[in-house]
Design an enzyme around this catalytic site. Structure first.
Site, mmCIF file in Angstrom:
data_model
loop_
_atom_site.group_PDB
_atom_site.id
_atom_site.type_symbol
_atom_site.label_atom_id
_atom_site.label_comp_id
_atom_site.label_asym_id
_atom_site.label_seq_id
_atom_site.Cartn_x
_atom_site.Cartn_y
_atom_site.Cartn_z
ATOM 1 N N ASN A 172 51.325 -12.773 -1.068
ATOM 2 C CA ASN A 172 51.358 -13.333 -2.415
ATOM 3 C C ASN A 172 52.049 -12.350 -3.351
ATOM 4 O O ASN A 172 53.154 -11.901 -3.027
ATOM 5 C CB ASN A 172 50.015 -13.914 -2.895
ATOM 6 C CG ASN A 172 48.820 -13.002 -2.935
ATOM 7 O OD1 ASN A 172 48.307 -12.624 -1.905
ATOM 8 N ND2 ASN A 172 48.345 -12.663 -4.108
ATOM 9 N N ASP A 173 51.516 -12.042 -4.489
ATOM 10 C CA ASP A 173 52.249 -11.390 -5.584
ATOM 11 C C ASP A 173 53.201 -10.254 -5.195
ATOM 12 O O ASP A 173 52.845 -9.397 -4.376
ATOM 13 C CB ASP A 173 51.264 -10.745 -6.576
ATOM 14 C CG ASP A 173 50.112 -11.621 -6.933
ATOM 15 O OD1 ASP A 173 50.087 -12.785 -6.540
ATOM 16 O OD2 ASP A 173 49.216 -11.116 -7.619
ATOM 17 N N GLN A 227 51.414 -8.323 -2.007
ATOM 18 C CA GLN A 227 50.084 -8.634 -1.510
ATOM 19 C C GLN A 227 50.245 -9.211 -0.103
ATOM 20 O O GLN A 227 51.013 -10.164 0.108
ATOM 21 C CB GLN A 227 49.399 -9.643 -2.446
ATOM 22 C CG GLN A 227 49.013 -9.059 -3.786
ATOM 23 C CD GLN A 227 47.809 -8.153 -3.683
ATOM 24 O OE1 GLN A 227 46.688 -8.605 -3.648
ATOM 25 N NE2 GLN A 227 48.038 -6.846 -3.617
ATOM 26 N N TRP A 233 45.071 -16.071 2.909
ATOM 27 C CA TRP A 233 44.637 -14.922 2.121
ATOM 28 C C TRP A 233 43.473 -14.241 2.836
ATOM 29 O O TRP A 233 42.584 -14.900 3.364
ATOM 30 C CB TRP A 233 44.220 -15.404 0.717
ATOM 31 C CG TRP A 233 44.026 -14.282 -0.246
ATOM 32 C CD1 TRP A 233 44.965 -13.711 -1.028
ATOM 33 C CD2 TRP A 233 42.798 -13.582 -0.512
ATOM 34 N NE1 TRP A 233 44.412 -12.690 -1.772
ATOM 35 C CE2 TRP A 233 43.083 -12.587 -1.475
ATOM 36 C CE3 TRP A 233 41.493 -13.674 -0.031
ATOM 37 C CZ2 TRP A 233 42.110 -11.717 -1.977
ATOM 38 C CZ3 TRP A 233 40.526 -12.799 -0.518
ATOM 39 C CH2 TRP A 233 40.843 -11.836 -1.481
ATOM 40 N N SER A 235 46.730 -6.502 -6.711
ATOM 41 C CA SER A 235 48.051 -6.266 -7.283
ATOM 42 C C SER A 235 48.123 -5.050 -8.207
ATOM 43 O O SER A 235 47.128 -4.630 -8.787
ATOM 44 C CB SER A 235 48.489 -7.504 -8.058
ATOM 45 O OG SER A 235 48.903 -8.469 -7.136
ATOM 46 N N ARG A 282 42.132 -6.659 -13.625
ATOM 47 C CA ARG A 282 43.012 -6.353 -12.487
ATOM 48 C C ARG A 282 44.498 -6.374 -12.828
ATOM 49 O O ARG A 282 44.904 -6.823 -13.881
ATOM 50 C CB ARG A 282 42.741 -7.344 -11.345
ATOM 51 C CG ARG A 282 42.915 -8.806 -11.698
ATOM 52 C CD ARG A 282 42.575 -9.666 -10.465
ATOM 53 N NE ARG A 282 42.631 -11.079 -10.741
ATOM 54 C CZ ARG A 282 41.609 -11.799 -11.177
ATOM 55 N NH1 ARG A 282 40.426 -11.239 -11.393
ATOM 56 N NH2 ARG A 282 41.750 -13.097 -11.415
ATOM 57 N N ASP A 283 45.288 -5.903 -11.860
ATOM 58 C CA ASP A 283 46.748 -6.001 -11.851
ATOM 59 C C ASP A 283 47.411 -5.059 -12.858
ATOM 60 O O ASP A 283 48.157 -5.498 -13.745
ATOM 61 C CB ASP A 283 47.218 -7.454 -12.086
ATOM 62 C CG ASP A 283 46.484 -8.462 -11.206
ATOM 63 O OD1 ASP A 283 45.997 -8.049 -10.137
ATOM 64 O OD2 ASP A 283 46.396 -9.645 -11.587
HETATM 65 C C1 FRU Z 1 47.421 -13.303 -8.574
HETATM 66 C C2 FRU Z 1 46.218 -12.586 -7.996
HETATM 67 C C3 FRU Z 1 45.972 -11.280 -8.710
HETATM 68 C C4 FRU Z 1 45.237 -10.467 -7.675
HETATM 69 C C5 FRU Z 1 45.906 -10.902 -6.395
HETATM 70 C C6 FRU Z 1 44.979 -10.910 -5.194
HETATM 71 O O1 FRU Z 1 48.058 -14.169 -7.720
HETATM 72 O O2 FRU Z 1 45.078 -13.429 -8.048
HETATM 73 O O3 FRU Z 1 45.295 -11.418 -9.937
HETATM 74 O O4 FRU Z 1 45.370 -9.090 -7.888
HETATM 75 O O5 FRU Z 1 46.415 -12.207 -6.627
HETATM 76 O O6 FRU Z 1 45.675 -11.102 -4.012
#
Ligand code: FRU
Length: 490
Positions: free
Chosen positions: A39-40, A56, A64, A106, A166-167
Site C-alpha cells: 500500500n502507501d 507499505q 494487508w 507509513s 500516524r504517518d
Molecule cells: C493509509 C494507511 C496509513 C497507515 C498505513 C498502514 O493507507 O492506513 O494511515 O500508516 O496505511 O498500512
C-alpha cells in the site's frame, strides 16, 4: 526474532518473485511489490544521487498483514530495482504477534546532518496504549537500516488527540525539520506538527497544523506539507468514518513560528478511485514530485490470485501557476520507456468515430486541432472488438469535466469517477494523455489539471482505442501511441 532475522525472513518470502513475474496481470512499467501486498508510498527521497521509494509491504500474502517497508531504487524515475526489505516489525513498539494488526506503518525519509538516511515511521500495535508511536531507523548506505535504540522518538499522541496518530512526513525548511503527523481528535481529522534540528533524534511539539472543517475527514492519513509556488501545500488522505476518500490538496499560508497552516483553497488531487496516500519529494532540480498508491482500501483485490496486490502511480510533477491552477504531469524521464510509436495521420473524425489498436501497456497522446467543433467527445480504451468490453471516458470541454465509467471494464470494481478542469470556450488545442498498463489507466487532461487514476481488469485481448465526437466533429492534430517497455531492472 531480531530485526535482522525478520528482514531475512521477509526476503526469503520474496524469493519466489520469478513466479509473480509470470503473472498475467503483472504491471509492465508501474512499481508493484515483488510478492505479496503493497500500500502507501513511504520514504520517497533523493539520496546520494539516487531516488529511493519505500512502501507499505507484507511479503507473506497478497493481503494487508504485519507491515514491513519494501524498497525500490531508481536513477531516472523510469527504471526501478528491488532492494532488500528495509524495515520489518521486531520491537515492542511495532510488533506483537498476539494482536490482529501491528507493524511499521507509513512514514518518510530525509538525510540527517551527518549524511545518514533517516526513516521516520509509525510503530503500530493494535489495542494498546499508546497504540501508535513515532520511530526512526538510520542507514549509512541507504540500504540497511538500524532502528534507533532510543525509539520511540515521539511516544504518545499530543493533548486532545486520540490514539490515531500516524504517518510522519519530514519537511526541511531552512535549518529546521518539521514532522507533520496525521491525527484525530474525537471525530475530527487533523494534522499536528513537531520540530527538530537536522539530527531528527529529538522532537518538540508545536501544535495543531490544521484541522478538518466538518466535511473533509474524521481522520487525516498521510499528511504532507511543502512549498508550492508562492504558497504552501497541504495534502492529506481523509477518512470519513470508516471509508477512505479522495486525497485533498489545500493551498495556503504556513507560519513556521507557530506551526499553523491556514488554508485558502482546497480541491481533490485526482478524481480516480485508485489513488490514495500520495507522498511528495523534492529533487535536485527543485521539482516537487508526487507518487501515490494506485489502489484504494476495500476494492476487489483481483491480482491476489497471482500472489500480489497494490501498485504505485507513475511519478508526476506537481505545479501551480499564477492563477492557482494545480497540475500533475508525468515526469519527462518516463519517455525513456517509450518504444517506436504508431502515429495516426491528422484527420477529421465525425460521428462514425475512429479506432486503432493500442498495446496493453502503452502511452497515448491525443491532441485536438482548432477545427474541432465537438464540445463533448468519448474515448474508449481497452475495448474488445465488439466494444462490449471497454473503459469509457466522457469529456465535456464546456462543462470542464471528464468521467470514467468502468461498468464494462472487465472484472473488478465498476464505480464511476470524475475530475474537473477549467471550462474552455473551444476544444482546439485540448490534450489528453493516457497511460495504460496491464491493469491500470491514468488519464491526464488539460495539461494535467484533471487526472483520473483507476485500476481496470479487462481481458488481455481487449486492445481497442476508439474516439467518437458526441456533438460535432473532432480534428485530430496528433494521435501517437507508444508501446511501453519494462520499468524493471531485475
Ligand atoms: C493509509 C494507511 C496509513 C497507515 C498505513 C498502514 O493507507 O492506513 O494511515 O500508516 O496505511 O498500512
Amino acid at each position: 526474532m531480531s530485526h535482522q532475522e525478520m528482514l531475512e525472513h521477509a526476503d526469503f518470502l520474496a524469493a519466489n518473485k520469478e513466479e509473480i513475474a509470470r503473472g498475467e496481470w503483472r504491471l509492465k512499467y508501474h512499481v508493484m511489490p515483488p510478492v505479496g501486498w503493497m500500500n502507501d508510498p513511504n520514504g520517497f527521497v533523493e539520496y546520494n544521487g539516487q531516488y529511493h521509494l519505500f512502501f507499505q509491504y507484507y511479503p507473506g500474502a497478497a493481503e494487508w498483514g504485519p507491515m514491513h517497508w519494501g524498497h525500490v531504487i531508481s536513477e531516472d524515475f523510469a527504471h526501478w530495482r528491488y532492494l532488500p526489505t528495509a524495515l520489518a516489525p521486531s520491537e515492542e513498539y511495532d510488533c506483537d504477534p498476539s494482536k490482529q494488526g501491528y507493524g511499521c506503518f507509513s512514514g518518510s525519509a530525509l538525510p540527517d546532518s551527518d549524511g545518514n538516511l533517516v526513516l521516520m515511521y509509525t510503530g503500530h500495535v493494535d489495542d494498546r496504549v499508546p497504540m501508535q508511536t513515532q520511530n526512526i531507523a538510520i542507514s549509512t548506505d541507504g540500504v540497511h537500516f538500524e532502528k534507533y535504540e532510543r525509539n520511540p522518538v515521539i511516544s504518545q499522541p499530543p493533548a486532545g488527540g486520540t490514539e490515531d496518530f500516524r504517518d510522519p512526513k519530514l519537511v526541511t525548511i531552512g535549518e529546521e525539520v518539521f514532522a507533520v503527523i496525521g491525527n484525530r481528535s474525537e471525530e475530527t481529522g487533523r494534522a499536528v506538527v513537531y520540530k527538530s534540528d537536522k539530527s531528527m533524534r529529538s522532537w518538540e511539539y508545536m501544535g495543531v497544523l490544521s484541522a478538518a472543517d466538518g466535511k473533509n475527514g474524521t481522520m487525516w492519513e498521510c499528511p504532507d506539507l511543502f512549498p508550492l509556488g508562492e504558497r504552501f501545500a497541504l495534502i492529506f488522505s481523509p477518512m470519513q468514518g470508516t471509508v477512505n476518500t479522495n486525497p485533498l490538496i489545500q493551498l495556503g499560508i504556513f507560519d513556521r513560528k507557530t506551526g499553523q497552516f491556514t488554508a485558502e483553497t482546497e480541491r481533490v488531487l485526482d478524481g480516480g478511485i485508485d489513488f490514495y496516500a500520495p507522498q511528495t519529494m523534492v529533487d535536485h532540480q527543485g521539482r516537487r514530485i508526487l507518487i501515490a498508491w494506485m489502489q484504494q482500501w476495500f476494492q476487489t483485490n483481483v491480482t491476489a490470485s497471482e500472489g500480489w496486490a497494490g501498485a504505485m502511480t507513475l511519478p508526476r510533477e506537481l505545479t501551480v501557476d499564477e492563477r492557482g491552477t494545480i497540475r500533475q504531469v508525468p515526469l519527462p524521464e518516463l519517455e525513456a520507456l517509450r518504444k517506436a510509436p504508431v502515429v495516426s495521420e491528422r484527420r477529421i473524425v465525425g460521428q462514425e468515430g475512429f479506432s486503432v489498436e493500442a498495446p496493453v501497456s502503452c502511452e497515448i497522446k491525443l491532441l485536438l486541432g482548432e477545427e474541432t467543433s465537438a464540445q463533448k467527445f468519448r474515448i474508449l480504451v481497452r475495448a474488445s472488438e465488439d466494444r462490449k468490453e471497454a473503459t469509457v471516458f466522457d469529456v465535456d470541454t464546456v462543462a470542464g469535466t471528464v468521467t470514467c465509467d468502468r461498468a464494462r471494464s472487465g472484472v473488478g470494481n465498476t464505480s464511476e469517477s470524475a475530475a474537473k478542469f477549467r471550462p474552455r470556450a473551444g476544444t482546439g488545442g485540448f490534450e489528453i494523455r493516457l497511460f495504460l498498463d496491464t491493469c491500470s489507466v491514468e488519464l491526464f487532461a488539460a495539461g494535467g489539471e484533471a487526472t483520473l487514476t483507476n485500476r481496470i481488469y479487462p481481458s488481455l485481448s481487449s486492445k481497442g482505442f476508439f474516439i467518437e465526437p458526441v456533438d460535432g466533429e473532432m480534428q485530430v492534430d496528433e494521435l501517437t501511441i507508444w508501446p511501453m517497455g519494462s520499468a524493471y531492472l531485475d
